[in-house]
Scaffold this motif. Sequence first.
Motif, PDB file in Angstrom:
ATOM      1  N   SER A   8      26.098   8.089 -62.215  1.00 33.64           N
ATOM      2  CA  SER A   8      24.909   8.044 -63.073  1.00 33.64           C
ATOM      3  C   SER A   8      24.561   6.601 -63.449  1.00 33.64           C
ATOM      4  O   SER A   8      23.396   6.276 -63.641  1.00 33.64           O
ATOM      5  CB  SER A   8      25.112   8.898 -64.328  1.00 33.64           C
ATOM      6  OG  SER A   8      26.289   8.506 -65.007  1.00 33.64           O
ATOM      7  N   PHE A   9      25.559   5.731 -63.547  1.00 33.43           N
ATOM      8  CA  PHE A   9      25.307   4.311 -63.819  1.00 33.43           C
ATOM      9  C   PHE A   9      24.699   3.642 -62.592  1.00 33.43           C
ATOM     10  O   PHE A   9      23.719   2.909 -62.696  1.00 33.43           O
ATOM     11  CB  PHE A   9      26.613   3.624 -64.226  1.00 33.43           C
ATOM     12  CG  PHE A   9      26.463   2.192 -64.640  1.00 33.43           C
ATOM     13  CD1 PHE A   9      25.644   1.841 -65.705  1.00 33.43           C
ATOM     14  CD2 PHE A   9      27.155   1.188 -63.995  1.00 33.43           C
ATOM     15  CE1 PHE A   9      25.519   0.513 -66.108  1.00 33.43           C
ATOM     16  CE2 PHE A   9      27.040  -0.132 -64.388  1.00 33.43           C
ATOM     17  CZ  PHE A   9      26.218  -0.468 -65.449  1.00 33.43           C
ATOM     18  N   LEU A  10      25.262   3.923 -61.440  1.00 34.18           N
ATOM     19  CA  LEU A  10      24.754   3.337 -60.199  1.00 34.18           C
ATOM     20  C   LEU A  10      23.330   3.783 -59.900  1.00 34.18           C
ATOM     21  O   LEU A  10      22.542   3.026 -59.328  1.00 34.18           O
ATOM     22  CB  LEU A  10      25.673   3.711 -59.035  1.00 34.18           C
ATOM     23  CG  LEU A  10      27.104   3.185 -59.118  1.00 34.18           C
ATOM     24  CD1 LEU A  10      27.946   3.795 -58.015  1.00 34.18           C
ATOM     25  CD2 LEU A  10      27.123   1.672 -59.059  1.00 34.18           C
ATOM     26  N   SER A  49      22.321   2.010 -70.426  1.00 34.00           N
ATOM     27  CA  SER A  49      21.367   1.689 -69.373  1.00 34.00           C
ATOM     28  C   SER A  49      21.641   0.339 -68.724  1.00 34.00           C
ATOM     29  O   SER A  49      21.195   0.090 -67.612  1.00 34.00           O
ATOM     30  CB  SER A  49      19.941   1.691 -69.938  1.00 34.00           C
ATOM     31  OG  SER A  49      19.831   0.744 -70.976  1.00 34.00           O
ATOM     32  N   ASN A  50      22.398  -0.544 -69.388  1.00 31.29           N
ATOM     33  CA  ASN A  50      22.556  -1.900 -68.891  1.00 31.29           C
ATOM     34  C   ASN A  50      23.998  -2.379 -68.843  1.00 31.29           C
ATOM     35  O   ASN A  50      24.265  -3.452 -68.334  1.00 31.29           O
ATOM     36  CB  ASN A  50      21.742  -2.866 -69.760  1.00 31.29           C
ATOM     37  CG  ASN A  50      21.607  -4.226 -69.145  1.00 31.29           C
ATOM     38  OD1 ASN A  50      21.154  -4.359 -68.025  1.00 31.29           O
ATOM     39  ND2 ASN A  50      22.014  -5.246 -69.876  1.00 31.29           N
ATOM     40  N   LEU A  67      30.826  -4.735 -70.013  1.00 29.93           N
ATOM     41  CA  LEU A  67      30.376  -5.590 -68.916  1.00 29.93           C
ATOM     42  C   LEU A  67      28.893  -5.391 -68.686  1.00 29.93           C
ATOM     43  O   LEU A  67      28.432  -4.262 -68.493  1.00 29.93           O
ATOM     44  CB  LEU A  67      31.143  -5.255 -67.632  1.00 29.93           C
ATOM     45  CG  LEU A  67      32.667  -5.356 -67.742  1.00 29.93           C
ATOM     46  CD1 LEU A  67      33.288  -3.993 -67.888  1.00 29.93           C
ATOM     47  CD2 LEU A  67      33.236  -6.083 -66.563  1.00 29.93           C
ATOM     48  N   ALA A  68      28.149  -6.480 -68.729  1.00 27.92           N
ATOM     49  CA  ALA A  68      26.708  -6.463 -68.500  1.00 27.92           C
ATOM     50  C   ALA A  68      26.363  -7.619 -67.569  1.00 27.92           C
ATOM     51  O   ALA A  68      27.129  -8.578 -67.456  1.00 27.92           O
ATOM     52  CB  ALA A  68      25.949  -6.604 -69.823  1.00 27.92           C
ATOM     53  N   VAL A 161      12.844   7.286 -77.921  1.00 27.38           N
ATOM     54  CA  VAL A 161      12.302   8.215 -76.929  1.00 27.38           C
ATOM     55  C   VAL A 161      12.968   7.982 -75.577  1.00 27.38           C
ATOM     56  O   VAL A 161      13.336   8.938 -74.883  1.00 27.38           O
ATOM     57  CB  VAL A 161      10.764   8.084 -76.829  1.00 27.38           C
ATOM     58  CG1 VAL A 161      10.221   8.898 -75.665  1.00 27.38           C
ATOM     59  CG2 VAL A 161      10.126   8.514 -78.147  1.00 27.38           C
ATOM     60  N   ASP A 162      13.178   6.727 -75.209  1.00 30.76           N
ATOM     61  CA  ASP A 162      13.847   6.400 -73.957  1.00 30.76           C
ATOM     62  C   ASP A 162      15.243   7.017 -73.924  1.00 30.76           C
ATOM     63  O   ASP A 162      15.643   7.632 -72.941  1.00 30.76           O
ATOM     64  CB  ASP A 162      13.927   4.880 -73.799  1.00 30.76           C
ATOM     65  CG  ASP A 162      14.587   4.461 -72.508  1.00 30.76           C
ATOM     66  OD1 ASP A 162      14.130   4.908 -71.434  1.00 30.76           O
ATOM     67  OD2 ASP A 162      15.550   3.681 -72.582  1.00 30.76           O
ATOM     68  N   TYR A 163      15.980   6.890 -75.027  1.00 35.47           N
ATOM     69  CA  TYR A 163      17.319   7.462 -75.096  1.00 35.47           C
ATOM     70  C   TYR A 163      17.249   8.983 -74.997  1.00 35.47           C
ATOM     71  O   TYR A 163      18.042   9.599 -74.304  1.00 35.47           O
ATOM     72  CB  TYR A 163      18.037   7.052 -76.381  1.00 35.47           C
ATOM     73  CG  TYR A 163      19.369   7.737 -76.514  1.00 35.47           C
ATOM     74  CD1 TYR A 163      20.452   7.302 -75.770  1.00 35.47           C
ATOM     75  CD2 TYR A 163      19.524   8.835 -77.332  1.00 35.47           C
ATOM     76  CE1 TYR A 163      21.671   7.949 -75.844  1.00 35.47           C
ATOM     77  CE2 TYR A 163      20.733   9.499 -77.417  1.00 35.47           C
ATOM     78  CZ  TYR A 163      21.808   9.044 -76.673  1.00 35.47           C
ATOM     79  OH  TYR A 163      22.997   9.688 -76.754  1.00 35.47           O
ATOM     80  N   TRP A 164      16.309   9.572 -75.704  1.00 35.59           N
ATOM     81  CA  TRP A 164      16.200  11.035 -75.676  1.00 35.59           C
ATOM     82  C   TRP A 164      15.908  11.517 -74.259  1.00 35.59           C
ATOM     83  O   TRP A 164      16.532  12.457 -73.779  1.00 35.59           O
ATOM     84  CB  TRP A 164      15.117  11.495 -76.652  1.00 35.59           C
ATOM     85  CG  TRP A 164      14.947  12.978 -76.642  1.00 35.59           C
ATOM     86  CD1 TRP A 164      15.806  13.917 -77.143  1.00 35.59           C
ATOM     87  CD2 TRP A 164      13.865  13.697 -76.063  1.00 35.59           C
ATOM     88  NE1 TRP A 164      15.305  15.180 -76.918  1.00 35.59           N
ATOM     89  CE2 TRP A 164      14.115  15.071 -76.258  1.00 35.59           C
ATOM     90  CE3 TRP A 164      12.701  13.315 -75.415  1.00 35.59           C
ATOM     91  CZ2 TRP A 164      13.245  16.054 -75.828  1.00 35.59           C
ATOM     92  CZ3 TRP A 164      11.848  14.301 -74.978  1.00 35.59           C
ATOM     93  CH2 TRP A 164      12.122  15.654 -75.186  1.00 35.59           C
TER      94      TRP A 164
END
Length: 193
Positions: A8-10, A49-50, A67-68, A161-164
């Motif tokens: 899901s991260f990739l 997300s990052n 890690l970012a 909203v983005d998180y939701w």
Amino acid sequence: MDLTLPQSFLDSPRWWRGGGEWLAELPGLVRAQCERWRVTVDGDPAHGSNALVVPVRRDGEELVLRLAPPGPEVAEQAGALRFWDGRGTVRLVDADPDAGVMLLERLSATSLCDVPVDVAMRVLGTMMRRLAVPAPDHVLSTADAGIDRAHGGDWVVFRAVDYWLWGQGAGLTEDPRRCARLVSAFTDGPFQE
């Protein structure tokens, strides 16, 4: 140590326009930072997300590597966490901004999304009071940085909203009313059941 990055991260939209090299180097970066800070991986990674967050342990102390992608934001975040020193924030143990890595205390796995809204708002209010201290002289105020209340409110609404929406897609958000309550708390708008 074999580190498997969450699919899901990739697959996150964050990486659609670049970052593939950084993602490919992440397992090696985790190994290097574990050696540098004498920590061992202690669980499966999580992510936003990052950034990737890897649970680690050192001498019985539970920590995480965050890690970012390297950039000025990592140094700014580390500076802010160093300033607040755990007062209303996670405690920064160490940082390597050039590598995009911070070593942080490990927080409870309890999410404010899992508690009643009135409890979550009390926790958020307490946290906000702890954070509301005079900034160091070298830090711009939000007014000096050109951020007004309306812009800040727009940002909060966008992130909520983005998180939701992300949570819906990941199967994490079960109650869309929580997002509406959060948005209305920051926009002074009415919450409609």
